[in-house]
Scaffold this motif. Structure first.
Motif, PDB file in Angstrom:
ATOM      1  N   GLN A 158       0.832  -1.342  -0.076  1.00 13.43           N
ATOM      2  CA  GLN A 158      -0.068   0.079   0.051  1.00 13.43           C
ATOM      3  C   GLN A 158       0.762   1.241   0.028  1.00 13.43           C
ATOM      4  OE1 GLN A 158      -4.020  -1.098   2.508  1.00 13.43           O
ATOM      5  NE2 GLN A 158      -2.349  -0.549   3.619  1.00 13.43           N
ATOM      6  N   LEU A 159       1.990   1.201   1.055  1.00  6.04           N
ATOM      7  CA  LEU A 159       2.732   2.408   1.088  1.00  6.04           C
ATOM      8  C   LEU A 159       3.632   2.701  -0.055  1.00  6.04           C
ATOM      9  CD1 LEU A 159       3.346   4.685   3.356  1.00  6.04           C
ATOM     10  CD2 LEU A 159       4.833   3.033   4.162  1.00  6.04           C
ATOM     11  N   GLU A 160       3.835   1.671  -1.000  1.00  6.03           N
ATOM     12  CA  GLU A 160       4.847   1.716  -2.098  1.00  6.03           C
ATOM     13  C   GLU A 160       3.807   2.381  -3.138  1.00  6.03           C
ATOM     14  OE1 GLU A 160       7.464  -0.757  -5.317  1.00  6.03           O
ATOM     15  OE2 GLU A 160       6.856  -1.832  -3.257  1.00  6.03           O
ATOM     16  N   ALA A 161       2.831   1.720  -3.336  1.00  9.73           N
ATOM     17  CA  ALA A 161       1.723   2.260  -4.253  1.00  9.73           C
ATOM     18  C   ALA A 161       1.410   3.697  -4.118  1.00  9.73           C
ATOM     19  CB  ALA A 161       0.563   1.601  -4.283  1.00  9.73           C
ATOM     20  N   LEU A 162       1.116   4.092  -2.872  1.00 11.33           N
ATOM     21  CA  LEU A 162       0.911   5.400  -2.520  1.00 11.33           C
ATOM     22  C   LEU A 162       2.134   6.549  -2.707  1.00 11.33           C
ATOM     23  CD1 LEU A 162      -0.706   8.063  -1.173  1.00 11.33           C
ATOM     24  CD2 LEU A 162       0.472   7.005   0.801  1.00 11.33           C
ATOM     25  N   THR A 163       3.225   5.921  -2.574  1.00 18.42           N
ATOM     26  CA  THR A 163       4.704   6.752  -2.774  1.00 18.42           C
ATOM     27  C   THR A 163       4.765   6.919  -4.225  1.00 18.42           C
ATOM     28  OG1 THR A 163       5.190   5.875  -0.772  1.00 18.42           O
ATOM     29  CG2 THR A 163       6.898   7.055  -2.070  1.00 18.42           C
ATOM     30  N   LEU A 164       4.584   5.818  -5.098  1.00 20.35           N
ATOM     31  CA  LEU A 164       4.790   5.861  -6.251  1.00 20.35           C
ATOM     32  C   LEU A 164       3.870   6.920  -7.316  1.00 20.35           C
ATOM     33  CD1 LEU A 164       5.348   2.397  -8.060  1.00 20.35           C
ATOM     34  CD2 LEU A 164       6.670   4.534  -8.394  1.00 20.35           C
ATOM     35  N   ALA A 165       2.590   6.963  -6.720  1.00 19.84           N
ATOM     36  CA  ALA A 165       1.673   7.957  -7.298  1.00 19.84           C
ATOM     37  C   ALA A 165       2.048   9.406  -6.956  1.00 19.84           C
ATOM     38  CB  ALA A 165       0.022   7.472  -6.703  1.00 19.84           C
ATOM     39  N   VAL A 166       2.516   9.584  -5.578  1.00 21.95           N
ATOM     40  CA  VAL A 166       2.713  10.722  -5.142  1.00 21.95           C
ATOM     41  C   VAL A 166       4.126  11.284  -5.859  1.00 21.95           C
ATOM     42  CG1 VAL A 166       3.940  12.100  -3.267  1.00 21.95           C
ATOM     43  CG2 VAL A 166       1.978  10.680  -2.978  1.00 21.95           C
ATOM     44  N   ALA A 167       4.941  10.586  -6.227  1.00 16.65           N
ATOM     45  CA  ALA A 167       6.094  10.687  -7.196  1.00 16.65           C
ATOM     46  C   ALA A 167       5.697  11.030  -8.709  1.00 16.65           C
ATOM     47  CB  ALA A 167       7.062   9.639  -7.053  1.00 16.65           C
ATOM     48  N   ALA A 168       4.643  10.468  -9.138  1.00 20.72           N
ATOM     49  CA  ALA A 168       4.198  10.656 -10.495  1.00 20.72           C
ATOM     50  C   ALA A 168       3.505  11.929 -10.488  1.00 20.72           C
ATOM     51  CB  ALA A 168       3.370   9.479 -10.982  1.00 20.72           C
ATOM     52  N   ASP A 169       3.169  12.544  -9.224  1.00 22.33           N
ATOM     53  CA  ASP A 169       2.385  13.845  -9.231  1.00 22.33           C
ATOM     54  C   ASP A 169       0.926  13.616  -9.543  1.00 22.33           C
ATOM     55  OD1 ASP A 169       1.839  16.689  -8.624  1.00 22.33           O
ATOM     56  OD2 ASP A 169       2.947  17.323 -10.567  1.00 22.33           O
ATOM     57  N   LEU A 170       0.561  12.816  -9.261  1.00 25.01           N
ATOM     58  CA  LEU A 170      -1.126  12.529  -9.475  1.00 25.01           C
ATOM     59  C   LEU A 170      -1.660  12.413  -8.151  1.00 25.01           C
ATOM     60  CD1 LEU A 170      -0.779   9.243 -12.070  1.00 25.01           C
ATOM     61  CD2 LEU A 170      -1.202  11.712 -12.519  1.00 25.01           C
ATOM     62  N   PRO A 171      -3.121  13.258  -8.108  1.00 27.01           N
ATOM     63  CA  PRO A 171      -3.806  13.156  -6.907  1.00 27.01           C
ATOM     64  C   PRO A 171      -4.116  11.525  -6.512  1.00 27.01           C
ATOM     65  CG  PRO A 171      -4.604  14.753  -8.664  1.00 27.01           C
ATOM     66  CD  PRO A 171      -3.825  13.697  -9.276  1.00 27.01           C
ATOM     67  N   VAL A 172      -4.105  11.638  -5.327  1.00 29.70           N
ATOM     68  CA  VAL A 172      -4.443  10.079  -4.668  1.00 29.70           C
ATOM     69  C   VAL A 172      -5.405  10.180  -3.748  1.00 29.70           C
ATOM     70  CG1 VAL A 172      -3.406   7.989  -3.523  1.00 29.70           C
ATOM     71  CG2 VAL A 172      -1.942   9.597  -4.997  1.00 29.70           C
ATOM     72  N   LEU A 173      -6.440   9.446  -3.727  1.00 30.88           N
ATOM     73  CA  LEU A 173      -7.620   9.193  -2.812  1.00 30.88           C
ATOM     74  C   LEU A 173      -7.490   7.948  -1.856  1.00 30.88           C
ATOM     75  CD1 LEU A 173     -10.219  10.146  -1.606  1.00 30.88           C
ATOM     76  CD2 LEU A 173     -11.404   9.438  -3.430  1.00 30.88           C
TER      77      LEU A 173
END
Length: 425
Positions: A48-63
């Motif tokens: 979960q944490l890795e998926a969240l961090t990847l999306a944040v690194a990709a500069d995409l809004p995450v919910l």
């Protein structure tokens, strides 16, 4: 007689709150709280944490979706600390639409200058800092008018007359409507702007965290040598799927609840291309990639895309047939069976004795290095392709026990089903 309290005041002339005994006990309580908050972190695999961090690194809004009290806010706080980003928390449900679209202020000459929209103070602070993590909490309790005002913030990163700098990342959290306080379903336009991640608790992580050690979030390590390959793979996978499944380009779900989650649209497919490229360049696991893809276009289209990626990553059947002795078969069971079925299909398309023998050699290798049941169907199909004059290779004898056992199991299953059916009459 009143109950004893460690904070009870002793007799003093003034009766003030600055009594020495009271101050001393509060200091001790503060020390105890400091010890309780003194925790450490450790590198620990966390999908979960890795998926969240990847999306944040990709500069995409995450919910982040999850039940109350499972650590969504704590995860965001720890993520901000790990990435050295100042955290700005905004509770969406306690704000007015104007807090996100901007408050109109009248200038010296509105006819000439117009009426500017003044941004809130938290947006000004983010712009001044030039970087940060904007956390929009309790999104599912925000009424429709506030959700509409958030559209421009999430997509265009604008609040009033201000534009958030590139160094600001946006993450939101929400509870399912069934467990949200006076909750609302997310509007489809707002939902389609997010990468939706289902946040659940891991028993081992919670237990270890309560013992004082929590997992550490780190930015993914992107391999500079894999960047062109990652972009090419992402584009070929998404375009290949949508070329054969044009109905998946845009599919608005029928139910209100599903419209508030992940669903396919040109916007969400564009985000999917970005996430596949980032996950490939970072060497992320299939589990992480699955969370990201399904959280962007939904479960059904996401699983189809993952299957498409698996097929793209399979070895070329012709390469395997050309050198069966030096062939490297996939380790994962489903991919290995798909590779063997591809080899058999290649023999069917161009039946030759040498290719037929090479396919049997590959099946023997699969038998010796993996689960025997994976070769049953390919072996049975390959045997049916034998043509007149083709000698049976000796390698088939090594596969005979597996095929024979499989057939006996099939017969036993069919017989048990027949007996059950007769008993039910």
């Amino acid at each position: 007689m009143p109950a004893y309290s460690p904070f009870a005041m002793t007799d003093s002339p003034s009766g003030s709150l600055s009594d020495p005994v009271r101050t001393s006990q509060l200091d001790v309580a503060g020390d105890l709280l400091a010890l309780l908050r003194d925790t450490t972190t450790e590198p620990r695999p966390d999908t979960q944490l890795e998926a969240l961090t990847l999306a944040v690194a990709a500069d995409l809004p995450v919910l982040l979706w999850g039940e109350p009290g499972i650590g969504k806010t704590a995860a965001l706080t720890q993520l901000a600390e790990a990435l050295d980003l100042p955290l700005t928390t905004v509770i969406a449900s306690v704000h007015e639409p104007s807090d996100f679209s901007g408050l109109p202020i009248v200038g010296d000459d509105p006819a000439e200058q117009g009426v500017p929209m003044a941004p809130p103070d938290w947006a000004v602070r983010l712009v001044r800092a030039g970087r940060g993590l904007l956390f929009l909490d309790e999104l599912s309790t925000a009424p429709p008018a506030v959700q509409a005002a958030l559209l421009r913030l999430v997509l265009e990163r604008r609040i009033g007359a201000l534009r958030l700098p590139p160094g600001v990342r946006i993450v939101a959290a929400a509870n399912p409507r069934s467990s949200a306080a006076d909750g609302w379903e997310l509007s489809p336009p707002l939902a389609n702007r997010f990468v939706h991640l289902q946040w659940t608790h891991d028993h081992e992580v919670v237990v270890r965290g309560l013992g004082g050690t929590w997992p550490r979030a780190t930015l993914p390590r992107l391999d500079p040598r894999r960047l062109p390959e990652a972009v090419d793979l992402a584009r070929r996978a998404v375009c290949g799927l949508l070329s054969t499944r044009p109905a998946l380009v845009h599919r608005l779900p029928g139910s209100e609840t599903r419209r508030g989650g992940a669903w396919p649209s040109p916007r969400s497919w564009d985000m999917t291309v970005c996430l596949i490229a980032f996950a490939t360049a970072a060497g992320s696991s299939r589990e992480v990639l699955s969370l990201l893809v399904r959280g962007t276009v939904g479960d059904g289209p996401g699983l189809e895309l993952l299957a498409c990626l698996d097929r793209m990553d399979l070895p070329d059947p012709e390469v395997l047939l050309a050198d069966p002795a030096g062939a490297e078969l996939p380790e994962r069971g489903d991919r290995r069976q798909a590779a063997l079925e591809g080899v058999v299909e290649a023999v069917r398309n161009r039946p030759e004795k040498s290719r037929w023998d090479a396919a049997w050699a590959l099946l023997v290798q699969a038998l010796e290095t993996g689960a025997p049941d994976l070769v049953v169907v390919p072996a049975t199909t390959l045997a049916s392709l034998r043509q007149e004059g083709w000698d049976v290779p000796e390698s088939i004898e090594r596969l005979a026990p597996v095929v024979s056992l499989s057939r006996r199991a099939d017969h036993a299953t069919a017989r048990a089903a027949a007996l059950t059916s007769e008993a039910g009459r």
